[in-house]
Design an enzyme around this catalytic site. Structure first.
Site, PDB file in Angstrom:
ATOM      1  N   HIS A   1      85.261  56.079  68.745  1.00  0.00           N
ATOM      2  CA  HIS A   1      84.047  55.558  67.699  1.00  0.00           C
ATOM      3  C   HIS A   1      84.081  53.983  67.946  1.00  0.00           C
ATOM      4  O   HIS A   1      83.066  53.421  68.068  1.00  0.00           O
ATOM      5  CB  HIS A   1      84.159  56.008  66.400  1.00  0.00           C
ATOM      6  CG  HIS A   1      84.301  57.519  66.328  1.00  0.00           C
ATOM      7  ND1 HIS A   1      83.340  58.436  66.863  1.00  0.00           N
ATOM      8  CD2 HIS A   1      85.092  58.443  65.662  1.00  0.00           C
ATOM      9  CE1 HIS A   1      83.409  59.547  66.195  1.00  0.00           C
ATOM     10  NE2 HIS A   1      84.558  59.676  65.799  1.00  0.00           N
TER      11      HIS A   1
ATOM     12  N   TRP B   1      80.657  64.967  57.404  1.00  0.00           N
ATOM     13  CA  TRP B   1      81.363  64.828  56.402  1.00  0.00           C
ATOM     14  C   TRP B   1      82.644  65.788  56.536  1.00  0.00           C
ATOM     15  O   TRP B   1      83.507  65.792  55.377  1.00  0.00           O
ATOM     16  CB  TRP B   1      80.400  64.863  55.201  1.00  0.00           C
ATOM     17  CG  TRP B   1      79.610  63.750  54.560  1.00  0.00           C
ATOM     18  CD1 TRP B   1      78.500  63.824  54.982  1.00  0.00           C
ATOM     19  CD2 TRP B   1      80.124  62.362  54.306  1.00  0.00           C
ATOM     20  NE1 TRP B   1      77.822  62.669  54.347  1.00  0.00           N
ATOM     21  CE2 TRP B   1      78.839  61.725  54.255  1.00  0.00           C
ATOM     22  CE3 TRP B   1      81.396  61.759  54.369  1.00  0.00           C
ATOM     23  CZ2 TRP B   1      78.800  60.449  53.814  1.00  0.00           C
ATOM     24  CZ3 TRP B   1      81.329  60.351  53.926  1.00  0.00           C
ATOM     25  CH2 TRP B   1      80.023  59.629  53.631  1.00  0.00           C
TER      26      TRP B   1
ATOM     27  N   ASP C   1      76.695  60.970  71.543  1.00  0.00           N
ATOM     28  CA  ASP C   1      77.743  61.980  71.694  1.00  0.00           C
ATOM     29  C   ASP C   1      78.829  61.577  72.823  1.00  0.00           C
ATOM     30  O   ASP C   1      78.621  61.132  73.772  1.00  0.00           O
ATOM     31  CB  ASP C   1      76.945  63.266  71.712  1.00  0.00           C
ATOM     32  CG  ASP C   1      77.909  64.445  71.421  1.00  0.00           C
ATOM     33  OD1 ASP C   1      78.999  64.252  70.851  1.00  0.00           O
ATOM     34  OD2 ASP C   1      77.629  65.701  71.724  1.00  0.00           O
TER      35      ASP C   1
ATOM     36  N   SER D   1      76.126  62.170  60.978  1.00  0.00           N
ATOM     37  CA  SER D   1      75.299  63.377  60.358  1.00  0.00           C
ATOM     38  C   SER D   1      75.837  63.808  58.890  1.00  0.00           C
ATOM     39  O   SER D   1      76.724  63.662  58.682  1.00  0.00           O
ATOM     40  CB  SER D   1      75.126  64.550  61.360  1.00  0.00           C
ATOM     41  OG  SER D   1      76.353  65.088  61.492  1.00  0.00           O
TER      42      SER D   1
ATOM     43  N   ARG E   1      84.331  66.478  58.637  1.00  0.00           N
ATOM     44  CA  ARG E   1      85.494  66.044  59.788  1.00  0.00           C
ATOM     45  C   ARG E   1      86.607  65.649  58.928  1.00  0.00           C
ATOM     46  O   ARG E   1      86.681  65.300  57.749  1.00  0.00           O
ATOM     47  CB  ARG E   1      85.019  64.989  60.684  1.00  0.00           C
ATOM     48  CG  ARG E   1      83.972  65.428  61.490  1.00  0.00           C
ATOM     49  CD  ARG E   1      83.829  64.361  62.797  1.00  0.00           C
ATOM     50  NE  ARG E   1      82.571  64.856  63.481  1.00  0.00           N
ATOM     51  CZ  ARG E   1      82.476  64.419  64.930  1.00  0.00           C
ATOM     52  NH1 ARG E   1      83.080  63.315  65.354  1.00  0.00           N
ATOM     53  NH2 ARG E   1      81.495  64.937  65.484  1.00  0.00           N
TER      54      ARG E   1
ATOM     55  N   LEU F   1      62.445  43.949  67.445  1.00  0.00           N
ATOM     56  CA  LEU F   1      62.834  45.423  67.564  1.00  0.00           C
ATOM     57  C   LEU F   1      63.223  45.790  66.315  1.00  0.00           C
ATOM     58  O   LEU F   1      63.876  45.280  65.476  1.00  0.00           O
ATOM     59  CB  LEU F   1      64.118  45.282  68.539  1.00  0.00           C
ATOM     60  CG  LEU F   1      64.742  46.993  68.573  1.00  0.00           C
ATOM     61  CD1 LEU F   1      63.953  48.023  69.322  1.00  0.00           C
ATOM     62  CD2 LEU F   1      65.992  46.911  69.446  1.00  0.00           C
TER      63      LEU F   1
ATOM     64  N   TRP G   1      85.844  60.894  74.976  1.00  0.00           N
ATOM     65  CA  TRP G   1      86.337  59.726  75.745  1.00  0.00           C
ATOM     66  C   TRP G   1      87.439  59.378  75.527  1.00  0.00           C
ATOM     67  O   TRP G   1      88.276  58.983  76.249  1.00  0.00           O
ATOM     68  CB  TRP G   1      85.150  58.599  75.359  1.00  0.00           C
ATOM     69  CG  TRP G   1      85.344  57.182  76.130  1.00  0.00           C
ATOM     70  CD1 TRP G   1      84.630  56.827  77.291  1.00  0.00           C
ATOM     71  CD2 TRP G   1      86.053  56.192  75.696  1.00  0.00           C
ATOM     72  NE1 TRP G   1      85.055  55.610  77.560  1.00  0.00           N
ATOM     73  CE2 TRP G   1      85.925  55.282  76.674  1.00  0.00           C
ATOM     74  CE3 TRP G   1      87.162  55.911  74.733  1.00  0.00           C
ATOM     75  CZ2 TRP G   1      86.584  53.834  76.413  1.00  0.00           C
ATOM     76  CZ3 TRP G   1      87.663  54.758  74.508  1.00  0.00           C
ATOM     77  CH2 TRP G   1      87.607  53.816  75.346  1.00  0.00           C
TER      78      TRP G   1
ATOM     79  N   ARG H   1      71.656  70.207  72.671  1.00  0.00           N
ATOM     80  CA  ARG H   1      71.284  70.362  71.466  1.00  0.00           C
ATOM     81  C   ARG H   1      70.566  69.298  70.599  1.00  0.00           C
ATOM     82  O   ARG H   1      70.437  67.997  71.225  1.00  0.00           O
ATOM     83  CB  ARG H   1      72.413  70.733  70.714  1.00  0.00           C
ATOM     84  CG  ARG H   1      73.170  72.175  70.858  1.00  0.00           C
ATOM     85  CD  ARG H   1      74.444  72.112  70.042  1.00  0.00           C
ATOM     86  NE  ARG H   1      75.426  71.265  70.080  1.00  0.00           N
ATOM     87  CZ  ARG H   1      76.648  71.320  70.822  1.00  0.00           C
ATOM     88  NH1 ARG H   1      76.658  72.529  71.693  1.00  0.00           N
ATOM     89  NH2 ARG H   1      77.405  70.456  70.925  1.00  0.00           N
TER      90      ARG H   1
HETATM   91  C1  FPP Z   1      79.672  61.683  68.151  1.00  0.00           C
HETATM   92  O1  FPP Z   1      80.687  61.799  68.902  1.00  0.00           O
HETATM   93  C2  FPP Z   1      79.569  60.384  67.534  1.00  0.00           C
HETATM   94  C3  FPP Z   1      79.691  60.139  66.145  1.00  0.00           C
HETATM   95  C4  FPP Z   1      79.816  61.262  65.249  1.00  0.00           C
HETATM   96  C5  FPP Z   1      79.703  58.887  65.751  1.00  0.00           C
HETATM   97  C6  FPP Z   1      78.856  57.893  66.236  1.00  0.00           C
HETATM   98  C7  FPP Z   1      79.423  56.523  65.950  1.00  0.00           C
HETATM   99  C8  FPP Z   1      79.399  55.287  66.750  1.00  0.00           C
HETATM  100  C9  FPP Z   1      78.968  55.294  67.838  1.00  0.00           C
HETATM  101  C10 FPP Z   1      80.126  54.185  66.117  1.00  0.00           C
HETATM  102  C11 FPP Z   1      79.618  53.487  65.151  1.00  0.00           C
HETATM  103  C12 FPP Z   1      78.256  53.287  65.139  1.00  0.00           C
HETATM  104  C13 FPP Z   1      77.737  52.241  64.289  1.00  0.00           C
HETATM  105  C14 FPP Z   1      76.184  52.243  64.106  1.00  0.00           C
HETATM  106  C15 FPP Z   1      78.434  51.383  63.319  1.00  0.00           C
HETATM  107  P1  FPP Z   1      81.944  62.942  68.874  1.00  0.00           P
HETATM  108  O2  FPP Z   1      83.141  62.601  68.044  1.00  0.00           O
HETATM  109  O3  FPP Z   1      81.144  64.145  68.214  1.00  0.00           O
HETATM  110  O4  FPP Z   1      82.458  63.288  70.381  1.00  0.00           O
HETATM  111  P2  FPP Z   1      82.831  64.500  70.964  1.00  0.00           P
HETATM  112  O5  FPP Z   1      81.664  65.656  71.045  1.00  0.00           O
HETATM  113  O6  FPP Z   1      83.228  64.126  72.402  1.00  0.00           O
HETATM  114  O7  FPP Z   1      83.997  65.139  70.127  1.00  0.00           O
END
Ligand code: FPP
Length: 249
Positions: A44, A76, A27, A72, A78, A138, A32, A201
């Site tokens: 991302h 979808w 998260d 998650s 978003r 792994l 970031w 959470r």
């Molecule tokens: C949550 O941060 C992160 C996600 C919804 C996506 C996670 C995806 C990656 C780490 C990159 C792709 C991964 C793979 C395996 C190819 P957020 O967007 O909810 O952050 P925020 O809470 O700061 O808004």
């Protein structure tokens, strides 16, 4: 509340027992990016480097299973632009990492409601699973289009169908049988759940499987999370007193 963000060396991480299965809620990508005035997808993209870091770190430390919450079912909802960017990153990840993962002996499996994905994304996933299927160093499990309540509902439905068909006595349904109808049937339950970015959470992630997991929340945003942060969590885990609801005798 601010939490410590300890790091540790590989030697420290390996100086005692390591959790067999580590699960991570990745998260903080959006925050970031926001702090750098960048669009969310840049967060991302930066998060992909952390995925690589923790996979390598987990393999070095001797973790057997690493489960990453990549997308998650709720994600979808978003904006389409962000969903498209995440799917494009997933395909890019497969394209650029497949050979290296396979060489390093890392087996990748993907679970979730994959029917929601585009045919191109599904085919990239199948390709990744096929190419890495011999890996023994792994096991990495990517949760994509995943929601734990939906998973449990599906498992209940599958068992109910078998009961209605006369194949299963409802009185024989126990925790073990329900667990065997989940995506995660073949893997041990997570011992340690890490969540980055400070949120306290579970967010519909592995609700059943995390029953006895130790929780580790760090303020570090996912794109800043390094293998040394993972090692810090592994060292912290070793100090936990796991009682599984019982008492020390
Ligand atoms: C949550 O941060 C992160 C996600 C919804 C996506 C996670 C995806 C990656 C780490 C990159 C792709 C991964 C793979 C395996 C190819 P957020 O967007 O909810 O952050 P925020 O809470 O700061 O808004």
């Amino acid at each position: 509340m601010s939490r410590d963000t300890p790091t540790a060396s590989l030697d420290a991480a390996r100086s005692g027992p390591v959790p067999r299965h580590v699960a991570i809620i990745m998260d903080g990508n959006g925050r970031w990016a926001g702090r750098r005035d960048l669009p969310r997808w840049e967060g991302h993209r930066a998060g992909m480097s952390s995925v690589r870091e923790v996979i390598e770190g987990a393999a070095e430390a001797g973790v057997a299973h690493l489960t990453l919450y990549a997308f998650s079912e709720e994600n979808w909802s978003r904006p389409a632009e962000e969903v498209d960017a995440l799917m494009a990153l997933l395909e890019e990840y497969v394209e650029t990492q497949r050979a290296e993962l396979s060489e390093k002996g890392i087996r990748v499996t993907v679970f979730g409601n994959l029917d929601m994905l585009s045919p191109a994304a599904r085919s990239a996933i199948a390709d990744l699973e096929r190419t890495t299927s011999e890996g023994a160093a792994l096991e990495v499990h990517l949760a994509i289009s995943y929601g734990s309540r939906g998973e449990i509902v599906e498992a209940a439905r599958a068992l109910a169908r078998r009961a209605a068909d006369g194949e299963l006595d409802p009185d024989d349904i126990d925790a073990e049988r329900l667990a065997s109808a989940l995506y995660t049937d073949a893997w041990p339950d997570p011992d340690l759940l890490i969540r980055t970015s400070g949120e306290m959470r579970i967010s519909n992630f592995l609700l059943w499987q995390l029953a006895y997991a130790e929780l580790y929340i760090t303020d570090v945003l996912w794109p800043d999370f390094t293998r040394e942060h993972l090692f810090g969590a592994l060292v912290d885990f070793r100090g936990r007193d796991r009682r599984y609801g019982s008492v020390r005798t």
